[in-house]
Design a protein around this motif. Structure first.
Motif, mmCIF file in Angstrom:
data_model
loop_
_atom_site.group_PDB
_atom_site.id
_atom_site.type_symbol
_atom_site.label_atom_id
_atom_site.label_comp_id
_atom_site.label_asym_id
_atom_site.label_seq_id
_atom_site.Cartn_x
_atom_site.Cartn_y
_atom_site.Cartn_z
ATOM 1 N N LEU A 123 20.299 -8.899 -12.836
ATOM 2 C CA LEU A 123 20.304 -10.035 -13.760
ATOM 3 C C LEU A 123 18.980 -10.798 -13.676
ATOM 4 N N ALA A 124 18.437 -10.955 -12.442
ATOM 5 C CA ALA A 124 17.145 -11.640 -12.284
ATOM 6 C C ALA A 124 16.053 -10.908 -13.052
ATOM 7 N N GLY A 125 16.030 -9.571 -12.925
ATOM 8 C CA GLY A 125 15.036 -8.788 -13.649
ATOM 9 C C GLY A 125 15.199 -8.911 -15.148
ATOM 10 N N LEU A 126 16.451 -8.877 -15.602
ATOM 11 C CA LEU A 126 16.736 -8.969 -17.033
ATOM 12 C C LEU A 126 16.254 -10.293 -17.612
ATOM 13 N N MET A 127 16.513 -11.415 -16.883
ATOM 14 C CA MET A 127 16.197 -12.738 -17.402
ATOM 15 C C MET A 127 14.692 -13.000 -17.491
ATOM 16 N N VAL A 128 13.886 -12.228 -16.777
ATOM 17 C CA VAL A 128 12.437 -12.430 -16.811
ATOM 18 C C VAL A 128 11.725 -11.360 -17.638
ATOM 19 N N PHE A 129 12.178 -10.114 -17.523
ATOM 20 C CA PHE A 129 11.399 -9.012 -18.098
ATOM 21 C C PHE A 129 11.970 -8.426 -19.383
ATOM 22 N N SER A 130 13.241 -8.699 -19.681
ATOM 23 C CA SER A 130 13.805 -8.189 -20.928
ATOM 24 C C SER A 130 13.216 -8.949 -22.111
ATOM 25 N N ARG A 131 13.029 -8.246 -23.221
ATOM 26 C CA ARG A 131 12.521 -8.914 -24.422
ATOM 27 C C ARG A 131 13.537 -9.929 -24.950
ATOM 28 N N PHE A 132 14.829 -9.623 -24.771
ATOM 29 C CA PHE A 132 15.861 -10.529 -25.293
ATOM 30 C C PHE A 132 17.118 -10.409 -24.418
ATOM 31 N N PRO A 133 17.155 -11.129 -23.286
ATOM 32 C CA PRO A 133 18.290 -11.049 -22.360
ATOM 33 C C PRO A 133 19.623 -11.424 -22.999
ATOM 34 N N THR B 289 0.838 -1.198 0.000
ATOM 35 C CA THR B 289 0.000 0.000 0.000
ATOM 36 C C THR B 289 0.878 1.254 0.000
ATOM 37 N N ASN B 290 0.589 2.150 -0.905
ATOM 38 C CA ASN B 290 1.315 3.439 -1.011
ATOM 39 C C ASN B 290 2.807 3.266 -1.332
ATOM 40 N N VAL B 291 3.181 2.115 -1.914
ATOM 41 C CA VAL B 291 4.571 1.912 -2.351
ATOM 42 C C VAL B 291 4.622 2.106 -3.859
ATOM 43 N N SER B 292 5.538 2.920 -4.335
ATOM 44 C CA SER B 292 5.628 3.199 -5.767
ATOM 45 C C SER B 292 6.102 1.973 -6.534
ATOM 46 N N ASP B 293 5.783 1.936 -7.837
ATOM 47 C CA ASP B 293 6.220 0.822 -8.676
ATOM 48 C C ASP B 293 7.740 0.695 -8.678
ATOM 49 N N ALA B 294 8.442 1.812 -8.752
ATOM 50 C CA ALA B 294 9.910 1.789 -8.770
ATOM 51 C C ALA B 294 10.455 1.183 -7.481
ATOM 52 N N SER B 295 9.823 1.510 -6.359
ATOM 53 C CA SER B 295 10.276 0.955 -5.079
ATOM 54 C C SER B 295 9.996 -0.540 -4.992
ATOM 55 N N ILE B 296 8.847 -0.972 -5.539
ATOM 56 C CA ILE B 296 8.531 -2.405 -5.556
ATOM 57 C C ILE B 296 9.603 -3.169 -6.333
ATOM 58 N N LEU B 297 9.975 -2.644 -7.474
ATOM 59 C CA LEU B 297 10.986 -3.327 -8.298
ATOM 60 C C LEU B 297 12.315 -3.425 -7.564
ATOM 61 N N ASP B 298 12.675 -2.387 -6.824
ATOM 62 C CA ASP B 298 13.906 -2.428 -6.039
ATOM 63 C C ASP B 298 13.786 -3.431 -4.888
ATOM 64 N N LEU B 299 12.647 -3.406 -4.199
ATOM 65 C CA LEU B 299 12.448 -4.297 -3.053
ATOM 66 C C LEU B 299 12.475 -5.767 -3.462
ATOM 67 N N MET B 300 11.988 -6.079 -4.648
ATOM 68 C CA MET B 300 11.874 -7.473 -5.090
ATOM 69 C C MET B 300 13.076 -7.953 -5.890
ATOM 70 N N GLY B 301 14.104 -7.111 -6.000
ATOM 71 C CA GLY B 301 15.338 -7.547 -6.662
ATOM 72 C C GLY B 301 15.299 -7.501 -8.165
ATOM 73 N N ILE B 302 14.323 -6.799 -8.727
ATOM 74 C CA ILE B 302 14.227 -6.674 -10.183
ATOM 75 C C ILE B 302 15.129 -5.545 -10.676
ATOM 76 N N THR B 303 15.250 -4.526 -9.847
ATOM 77 C CA THR B 303 16.179 -3.422 -10.115
ATOM 78 C C THR B 303 16.960 -3.121 -8.847
ATOM 79 N N ASP B 304 18.034 -2.398 -9.007
ATOM 80 C CA ASP B 304 18.829 -1.919 -7.877
ATOM 81 C C ASP B 304 19.088 -0.439 -8.122
ATOM 82 N N LEU B 305 18.375 0.404 -7.348
ATOM 83 C CA LEU B 305 18.423 1.858 -7.557
ATOM 84 C C LEU B 305 18.083 2.206 -9.010
ATOM 85 N N GLY B 306 17.099 1.486 -9.544
ATOM 86 C CA GLY B 306 16.616 1.776 -10.889
ATOM 87 C C GLY B 306 17.354 1.047 -11.994
ATOM 88 N N LYS B 307 18.489 0.415 -11.682
ATOM 89 C CA LYS B 307 19.257 -0.344 -12.686
ATOM 90 C C LYS B 307 18.791 -1.789 -12.704
#
Length: 478
Positions: free
Chosen positions: A211-221, A190-208
């Motif tokens: 590798l886990a995020g890349l392997m699932v969400f990139s069109r072509f890792p 609740t009241n957590v931004s999408d960018a913060s969720i991605l950081d909290l879940m290991g998909i990004t690190d300070l917006g970058k």
């Protein structure tokens, strides 16, 4: 070790004329060996430990030569043990055979969190060894790293992919993930931004992207990691190099790429295309298709390979491989079992997870359950299909799954000489009597007396429990 047990062990070794995975022989007749630290290291670094026996020659005769001085030999063993990091605590046994003294040093296994055990005099990179068959081989840099990664709890799936950006992610997949996680963790997000969720879940690190995020969400890792993919081949024979009727090396050959969820489905499709399917009319009068291998098990094995492979810099040039042969299918992934887990414990207890963030992302997306049910599912699927028990093994930093389709050597019309060669290859993994009988397609008597016994007498096939020849737990290995 009890003296009588040591004598029986020496008798068995001399009869079989062979060293073993956990037994090393040293003559030690006219002086102490120049080095034993390689064996001290390799035995300490394997789960079953090992025994070094001083006073017996190795190939070809395996004679009892005795040690030059039992007391001095014992002191030398302890001196060498003290030069290892961490120090090795050997258990010494001395016995007299045929008027000569033999000294045995039992080397205990060291827990994985303390490995690799290495010779302090040359350091970790040059002093860490693994036991391969009856030889001690220097560990690769990656094999050493794998122990350190577990000890330090390294998170390779969370490393930042510097040359990528979140703009390269597939927005449809990302939006679906954010929707699912907000549903599953509504109170927490609740009241957590999408960018913060991605950081909290290991998909990004300070917006970058990680590798886990890349392997699932990139069109072509594979733009960034070309070998974080799958190579899949179908071979006309039972080994790479066998040729088909028209001289072809492969019936089918494909490189499977894309995000993990796409690779799973494409790999399963490749397997379906290259295995046999039988049509069966059931008791209900309806038509049912039965595939050569249970597809549910195939999918679990491919999923496990993608989720639990090693994603470190040391394996960036190594893809997962699927190899379909006439009699079996092998799925190989970089990285052995993670942490303190062993092959024998697969499906029986909860393992450590190498890529926690990646597994969590795929669980939320309902691609995997992440409940450690994969191996039991594989076992059950093969049992229900009345197929040979699946095999799991680790070889030099590689995890291998072997599915067999039940084709026996008898069906292949292989002559006796070739059957023995095939048995030796088959027994690279310890086998039960029942597995050997199914594999040869012969009677129990012919398999065990005509084929297996001569190989045992020659020392080519060995027993896991030589003291209890008729044990139900007995396994035969080459």
């Amino acid at each position: 070790m009890d003296v009588e047990i040591l004598k029986d062990l020496i008798y068995e070794i001399r009869k079989q004329k062979t060293e073993r995975q956990n037994i090393e022989l040293k003559s030690c007749f006219d002086g102490f060996p120049k080095k034993i630290y390689d064996t001290l290291s390799s035995f300490s670094n394997q789960d079953q430990g090992g025994i070094i026996i001083f006073g017996i020659t190795d190939k070809p005769n395996f004679d009892i030569c005795g040690v030059y001085d039992p007391e001095v030999v014992q002191k030398k063993i302890m001196e060498n043990c003290n030069q290892m990091t961490p120090q090795v605590r050997a258990l010494i046994t001395i016995c007299e055979i045929e008027g000569k003294f033999v000294v045995a040093a039992e080397i205990p296994s060291v827990e994985k969190a303390l490995r690799p055990v290495y010779y302090s005099g040359v350091g970790r990179l040059k002093g860490s060894y693994l036991r391969v068959g009856d030889a001690d081989e220097l560990m690769s840099e990656y094999e050493i790293y794998s122990y350190e990664a577990f000890r330090k709890r390294s998170r390779d799936d969370l490393r930042i992919v510097d040359n990528s950006t979140i703009e390269k992610f597939d927005n449809d997949i990302l939006d679906r993930y954010l929707y699912l996680i907000k549903q599953n963790k509504s109170n927490l997000m609740t009241n957590v931004s999408d960018a913060s969720i991605l950081d909290l879940m290991g998909i990004t690190d300070l917006g970058k992207p990680t590798l886990a995020g890349l392997m699932v969400f990139s069109r072509f890792p594979q733009t960034f990691f070309p070998q974080f993919s799958i190579t899949a081949v179908s071979v006309p024979g039972t080994q790479i190099g066998d040729l088909g009727e028209n001289g072809e090396r492969f019936i089918d050959n494909e490189r499977i790429q894309g995000p993990i969820q796409n690779m799973i489905e494409d790999a399963v499709a490749f397997v379906k295309k290259n295995i046999k399917t039988m049509t069966i009319i059931g008791d209900d009068g309806k038509r049912h298709d039965k595939t050569e291998y249970p597809i549910v098990a195939v999918r679990e094995a491919i999923l496990n390979a993608l989720v639990h492979r090693d994603y470190s810099i040391y394996t960036e040039n190594t893809p997962i491989s699927i190899e379909i042969y006439r009699d079996r299918m092998e799925i190989k992934s970089p990285g052995g079992l993670y942490g303190n887990f062993t092959v024998d414990a697969l499906g029986k207890s909860r393992p450590d997870t190498r890529n926690i963030a990646l597994a969590s992302i795929l669980e939320i997306m309902k691609i995997t359950e992440n409940r450690y049910s994969g191996i039991p599912t594989i076992y059950k699927a093969f049992k229900d299909a009345n197929l040979p028990v699946p095999e799991f093994k680790v070889q030099r930093g590689e995890f291998i799954v072997v599915f067999r389709n039940g084709i026996s050597l008898n069906e292949n019309n292989i002559d006796k000489k070739d059957i023995k060669k095939a048995i030796i290859e088959f027994c690279k993994v310890p086998r039960s009597r029942e597995e050997l009988i199914r594999f040869t397609g012969k009677t129990r008597y012919y398999t065990m007396s005509v084929l297996i016994k001569p190989l045992i007498d020659e020392g080519i096939i060995k027993l896991t429990n030589p003291d209890k020849l008729k044990s139900k737990e007995q396994r035969f290995y080459s």
